[in-house]
Design a protein around this motif. Sequence first.
Motif, PDB file in Angstrom:
ATOM      1  N   GLY A   1       4.582  63.738 -14.607  1.00 35.09           N
ATOM      2  CA  GLY A   1       4.969  62.855 -13.638  1.00 35.09           C
ATOM      3  C   GLY A   1       6.490  62.434 -13.861  1.00 35.09           C
ATOM      4  N   SER A   2       7.375  62.654 -12.747  1.00 37.99           N
ATOM      5  CA  SER A   2       8.872  62.781 -13.166  1.00 37.99           C
ATOM      6  C   SER A   2       9.355  62.186 -12.045  1.00 37.99           C
ATOM      7  CB  SER A   2       9.318  64.021 -13.510  1.00 37.99           C
ATOM      8  OG  SER A   2      10.701  64.103 -14.191  1.00 37.99           O
ATOM      9  N   GLU A   3      10.337  61.221 -12.213  1.00 39.13           N
ATOM     10  CA  GLU A   3      11.202  60.758 -10.952  1.00 39.13           C
ATOM     11  C   GLU A   3      12.483  61.162 -10.863  1.00 39.13           C
ATOM     12  OE1 GLU A   3      11.093  58.115  -7.554  1.00 39.13           O
ATOM     13  OE2 GLU A   3       9.499  58.452  -9.011  1.00 39.13           O
ATOM     14  N   THR A   4      13.118  61.163 -12.079  1.00 30.62           N
ATOM     15  CA  THR A   4      14.698  61.674 -12.202  1.00 30.62           C
ATOM     16  C   THR A   4      14.802  63.110 -12.841  1.00 30.62           C
ATOM     17  OG1 THR A   4      14.970  60.651 -14.238  1.00 30.62           O
ATOM     18  CG2 THR A   4      15.500  59.389 -12.487  1.00 30.62           C
ATOM     19  N   GLY A   5      13.619  63.590 -13.328  1.00 30.21           N
ATOM     20  CA  GLY A   5      13.806  65.135 -13.848  1.00 30.21           C
ATOM     21  C   GLY A   5      13.706  64.993 -15.494  1.00 30.21           C
ATOM     22  N   ASN A   6      13.663  63.889 -16.169  1.00 28.54           N
ATOM     23  CA  ASN A   6      13.581  63.719 -17.596  1.00 28.54           C
ATOM     24  C   ASN A   6      12.109  64.140 -18.142  1.00 28.54           C
ATOM     25  OD1 ASN A   6      16.041  62.956 -17.882  1.00 28.54           O
ATOM     26  ND2 ASN A   6      15.571  60.816 -17.917  1.00 28.54           N
TER      27      ASN A   6
ATOM     28  N   LEU B   1      -5.078  69.496 -22.723  1.00 25.51           N
ATOM     29  CA  LEU B   1      -4.271  68.818 -21.722  1.00 25.51           C
ATOM     30  C   LEU B   1      -3.182  67.926 -22.183  1.00 25.51           C
ATOM     31  CD1 LEU B   1      -3.635  68.258 -18.526  1.00 25.51           C
ATOM     32  CD2 LEU B   1      -5.182  66.473 -18.833  1.00 25.51           C
ATOM     33  N   ILE B   2      -1.855  68.416 -21.798  1.00 20.01           N
ATOM     34  CA  ILE B   2      -0.546  67.689 -22.343  1.00 20.01           C
ATOM     35  C   ILE B   2      -0.115  66.784 -21.237  1.00 20.01           C
ATOM     36  CG2 ILE B   2       1.454  67.476 -23.994  1.00 20.01           C
ATOM     37  CD1 ILE B   2       0.213  70.013 -25.059  1.00 20.01           C
ATOM     38  N   ILE B   3       0.336  65.695 -21.056  1.00 20.30           N
ATOM     39  CA  ILE B   3       0.810  64.846 -19.940  1.00 20.30           C
ATOM     40  C   ILE B   3       2.208  64.256 -20.462  1.00 20.30           C
ATOM     41  CG2 ILE B   3       0.679  63.325 -18.068  1.00 20.30           C
ATOM     42  CD1 ILE B   3      -2.465  63.753 -18.035  1.00 20.30           C
ATOM     43  N   PHE B   4       3.308  64.550 -19.551  1.00 24.98           N
ATOM     44  CA  PHE B   4       4.559  63.652 -19.829  1.00 24.98           C
ATOM     45  C   PHE B   4       4.510  62.687 -18.432  1.00 24.98           C
ATOM     46  CE2 PHE B   4       5.070  67.213 -22.161  1.00 24.98           C
ATOM     47  CZ  PHE B   4       5.869  66.863 -23.305  1.00 24.98           C
ATOM     48  N   CYS B   5       4.796  61.649 -18.567  1.00 21.40           N
ATOM     49  CA  CYS B   5       4.921  60.750 -17.525  1.00 21.40           C
ATOM     50  C   CYS B   5       5.987  59.551 -17.749  1.00 21.40           C
ATOM     51  CB  CYS B   5       3.430  60.396 -17.019  1.00 21.40           C
ATOM     52  SG  CYS B   5       3.244  59.377 -15.598  1.00 21.40           S
ATOM     53  N   SER B   6       6.889  59.392 -16.724  1.00 23.50           N
ATOM     54  CA  SER B   6       7.883  58.053 -16.685  1.00 23.50           C
ATOM     55  C   SER B   6       6.858  57.046 -15.757  1.00 23.50           C
ATOM     56  CB  SER B   6       9.106  58.635 -16.058  1.00 23.50           C
ATOM     57  OG  SER B   6       8.755  59.083 -14.765  1.00 23.50           O
ATOM     58  N   THR B   7       7.799  55.931 -15.911  1.00 26.18           N
ATOM     59  CA  THR B   7       7.217  54.801 -15.337  1.00 26.18           C
ATOM     60  C   THR B   7       8.342  54.476 -14.265  1.00 26.18           C
ATOM     61  OG1 THR B   7       5.665  53.899 -16.951  1.00 26.18           O
ATOM     62  CG2 THR B   7       6.613  52.486 -15.615  1.00 26.18           C
ATOM     63  N   THR B   8       8.133  53.972 -12.971  1.00 27.57           N
ATOM     64  CA  THR B   8       9.153  53.436 -12.335  1.00 27.57           C
ATOM     65  C   THR B   8       8.799  52.065 -11.733  1.00 27.57           C
ATOM     66  OG1 THR B   8       8.191  54.433 -10.244  1.00 27.57           O
ATOM     67  CG2 THR B   8       9.510  55.963 -11.585  1.00 27.57           C
ATOM     68  N   GLY B   9       9.933  51.381 -11.204  1.00 29.42           N
ATOM     69  CA  GLY B   9       9.594  50.102 -10.623  1.00 29.42           C
ATOM     70  C   GLY B   9       8.753  49.131 -11.539  1.00 29.42           C
TER      71      GLY B   9
ATOM     72  N   VAL C   1       0.269  78.976 -21.081  1.00 31.58           N
ATOM     73  CA  VAL C   1       0.612  77.674 -20.535  1.00 31.58           C
ATOM     74  C   VAL C   1       0.554  77.510 -19.060  1.00 31.58           C
ATOM     75  CG1 VAL C   1       2.248  75.568 -20.579  1.00 31.58           C
ATOM     76  CG2 VAL C   1       1.869  77.089 -22.649  1.00 31.58           C
ATOM     77  N   HIS C   2      -0.236  76.520 -18.642  1.00 28.46           N
ATOM     78  CA  HIS C   2       0.139  76.114 -17.088  1.00 28.46           C
ATOM     79  C   HIS C   2       0.866  74.901 -17.074  1.00 28.46           C
ATOM     80  CE1 HIS C   2      -0.923  75.877 -12.978  1.00 28.46           C
ATOM     81  NE2 HIS C   2      -1.439  74.739 -12.975  1.00 28.46           N
ATOM     82  N   LEU C   3       2.093  74.964 -16.198  1.00 29.64           N
ATOM     83  CA  LEU C   3       2.769  73.890 -16.073  1.00 29.64           C
ATOM     84  C   LEU C   3       2.700  73.525 -14.777  1.00 29.64           C
ATOM     85  CD1 LEU C   3       5.272  72.110 -17.356  1.00 29.64           C
ATOM     86  CD2 LEU C   3       6.791  73.907 -16.705  1.00 29.64           C
ATOM     87  N   SER C   4       2.935  72.303 -14.422  1.00 25.60           N
ATOM     88  CA  SER C   4       2.651  71.648 -13.095  1.00 25.60           C
ATOM     89  C   SER C   4       3.015  70.227 -12.890  1.00 25.60           C
ATOM     90  CB  SER C   4       1.587  71.937 -12.193  1.00 25.60           C
ATOM     91  OG  SER C   4       1.351  71.263 -11.003  1.00 25.60           O
ATOM     92  N   SER C   5       3.617  69.849 -11.973  1.00 22.12           N
ATOM     93  CA  SER C   5       3.431  68.336 -11.583  1.00 22.12           C
ATOM     94  C   SER C   5       2.093  67.929 -11.455  1.00 22.12           C
ATOM     95  CB  SER C   5       4.390  67.992 -10.548  1.00 22.12           C
ATOM     96  OG  SER C   5       3.721  68.213  -9.195  1.00 22.12           O
TER      97      SER C   5
ATOM     98  N   PHE D   1       3.722  54.588 -10.988  1.00 21.90           N
ATOM     99  CA  PHE D   1       3.895  56.208 -11.238  1.00 21.90           C
ATOM    100  C   PHE D   1       4.895  56.747 -10.521  1.00 21.90           C
ATOM    101  CE2 PHE D   1      -0.458  55.268 -12.970  1.00 21.90           C
ATOM    102  CZ  PHE D   1      -0.658  56.236 -13.933  1.00 21.90           C
ATOM    103  N   PRO D   2       5.368  57.858 -10.835  1.00 26.15           N
ATOM    104  CA  PRO D   2       6.423  58.596 -10.020  1.00 26.15           C
ATOM    105  C   PRO D   2       5.831  58.981  -8.825  1.00 26.15           C
ATOM    106  CG  PRO D   2       6.410  59.114 -12.482  1.00 26.15           C
ATOM    107  CD  PRO D   2       5.527  58.187 -12.272  1.00 26.15           C
ATOM    108  N   LYS D   3       6.528  59.322  -7.749  1.00 26.45           N
ATOM    109  CA  LYS D   3       5.961  59.976  -6.626  1.00 26.45           C
ATOM    110  C   LYS D   3       5.335  61.167  -6.750  1.00 26.45           C
ATOM    111  CE  LYS D   3       9.345  57.492  -3.612  1.00 26.45           C
ATOM    112  NZ  LYS D   3       9.799  56.446  -4.583  1.00 26.45           N
ATOM    113  N   ASN D   4       5.454  62.066  -7.856  1.00 31.42           N
ATOM    114  CA  ASN D   4       4.734  63.185  -7.745  1.00 31.42           C
ATOM    115  C   ASN D   4       3.622  63.267  -8.475  1.00 31.42           C
ATOM    116  OD1 ASN D   4       5.966  63.159 -10.220  1.00 31.42           O
ATOM    117  ND2 ASN D   4       7.049  64.868 -10.202  1.00 31.42           N
ATOM    118  N   SER D   5       3.128  61.832  -8.814  1.00 32.93           N
ATOM    119  CA  SER D   5       1.795  61.787  -9.682  1.00 32.93           C
ATOM    120  C   SER D   5       1.047  60.675  -9.103  1.00 32.93           C
ATOM    121  CB  SER D   5       2.383  61.180 -10.999  1.00 32.93           C
ATOM    122  OG  SER D   5       3.033  60.121 -10.946  1.00 32.93           O
TER     123      SER D   5
END
Length: 585
Positions: free
Chosen positions: A10-15, A53-61, A34-38, A65-69
């Motif tokens: 789940g990524s807002e700026t790409g990090n 399952l491995i999840i990378f997720c940023s926090t916004t506001g 590996v299956h990679l996806s938002s 959650f980022p918009k793609n999650s």
Amino acid sequence: MDRSITVLFGSETGNAQDFAETLTRSLERLHFKVHLSSLDDYDLKNLLSVRLLIIFCSTTGQGEFPKNSRKFWKFMLKRKLPNDLLNHLYFTTFGLGDSSYPKFNWAVKKLHNRILQLGGVEFSKRAESDEQSSQGADGYYIEFQNLLLKNLNEKFPLPLGQTPVPDDVKLPPKFQISIDLKKPKRKTDTLIKEIALTRNDPNLRIGTVEKNIRITSDDHFQDVRHFSILDKTQQLNYQPGDTISLFPTNDPKEVDSLLEIQGWTEIADRRILIEEPYPLIDGSFIKTPTLRSLFTHHLDLRSIPRRSFFALLYHFASDEREREKLKEFSSYKDPEELYNYANRPRRSILETIQEFFSVKIPLEYILDLFPLIKPRLFSIASSPNSSKVELTIAVVQYKTMIRRIRKGLCTSWLKNLKEGDEIIFRIDRNNLKLPKPEVPIIMIAPGTGIAPMRSLIHQRVFDFNANKNQLYLFLGNRYHNKDFLYGEEWKELEKKERLTLFTAFSRENGGYVQDQLYLQSELITELLTHGNAVIYICGSSGKMPNQVRMTFETILEETKGLSKNQAKQYLLELEANNRYLQETW
């Protein structure tokens, strides 16, 4: 033995996406499939069968959650999900956050705990990075990756006789791209603006630039624009706090430079063919792209190269010294190497390729190597309007430590748009929980943080005809006569007793918005205690949000006699009740 792993982000700026892609390459070298996806592009039915399952997720506001999650998270919150839904699943998570935000790494914490509630088993220790720390997110990531790979090797060792793919061996490209030599060349893409309008995402709109005017003085160091877009074909629907996505393009001269350096000029205007799976492009591809238009509209040449970029680029250098240097940048052994080369001087991807003369990039790897241009989000600065949206945008241009001028991709593109130009845009709902019109609101807005405040003020004053003196604006700028954004509007509203204004001009009389807050301690306490006021903070992340929060704590300690811990708890309770809102970037 099944060696399949799902990596979601789940990524807002790409990090978060970049770290997910970096880990994917490491896993592929260990022969994992590996299956990679938002998160939102992932088929939720697969959760019933996936084992790792491995999840990378940023926090916004405000802990969002980022918009793609958000679709994924909405599913995870369903009450009818059984507690053993994911008891077959081994998982771990990595959070990307910024400790200047009150709800630091909130999204990944909630997601991790929810997976545990549904029976998931943590097989490797989770991690949360902090962008404000001296080591940045990289230091946290490498520790996370090292432990993760160690645990995977123990639980899922390579089959007998199989060895990892060495780092010096490049992996095959993920995307199949080729040049269509059967069809004639298209005319050189001179109609860049028209081509940009051919995206077929149904969520996008085509609007017309109504205004693009500078609202700071000509002798001020920063060019801030009042920008408005008209769309009379479809009714616009937005609220204060919502944002707009714009889709910028690269400078044609920079595209030409890359094409020439890489020897692609002769094929630049031939149509390219891309086979499925396609890269995850927000806003979809422009129609029938050529190599030139792909670089113009979709591949980011101005972004600062990330570690994953160098991890692939060094394979394409023929000079041994250049190859070794590029390889150093891709390594985590000395994080300062990459920081000093790329981040500190803000070098772009194009400049990097220009400086390493021996690099020749195979055409089939361009979608693996170059990051996608992401839409830029801007807070809406107008009261809800069915046909028009207004923005307040600071043009990014500065000189680096190596005395090179840097320009923001989106704002330099936007600066050159003229009245009547057509552009693609999208309204993004923020779902900000703003109070009812009769509730007082304390607004803190340095610089262009004024944009969402202006939207809120205009709605309350002109649409809701809210009670007098329910709006308290603490506005921070440098000079009264150079960058007092929308100053005449605020003065007029103050005269009519529709707004109470407090200004801080840091280069004239010293002081910042937090200083003005402190001077109004009694008023602040009265509004919070008896008026049930809401605090709303917008502006640049970093020191400002922390200093403003500390000022509120000091005010509560001195006026209400609270201890430091009690003041902190008081603000936490305000947050929990949506009375302390913060949006910083």
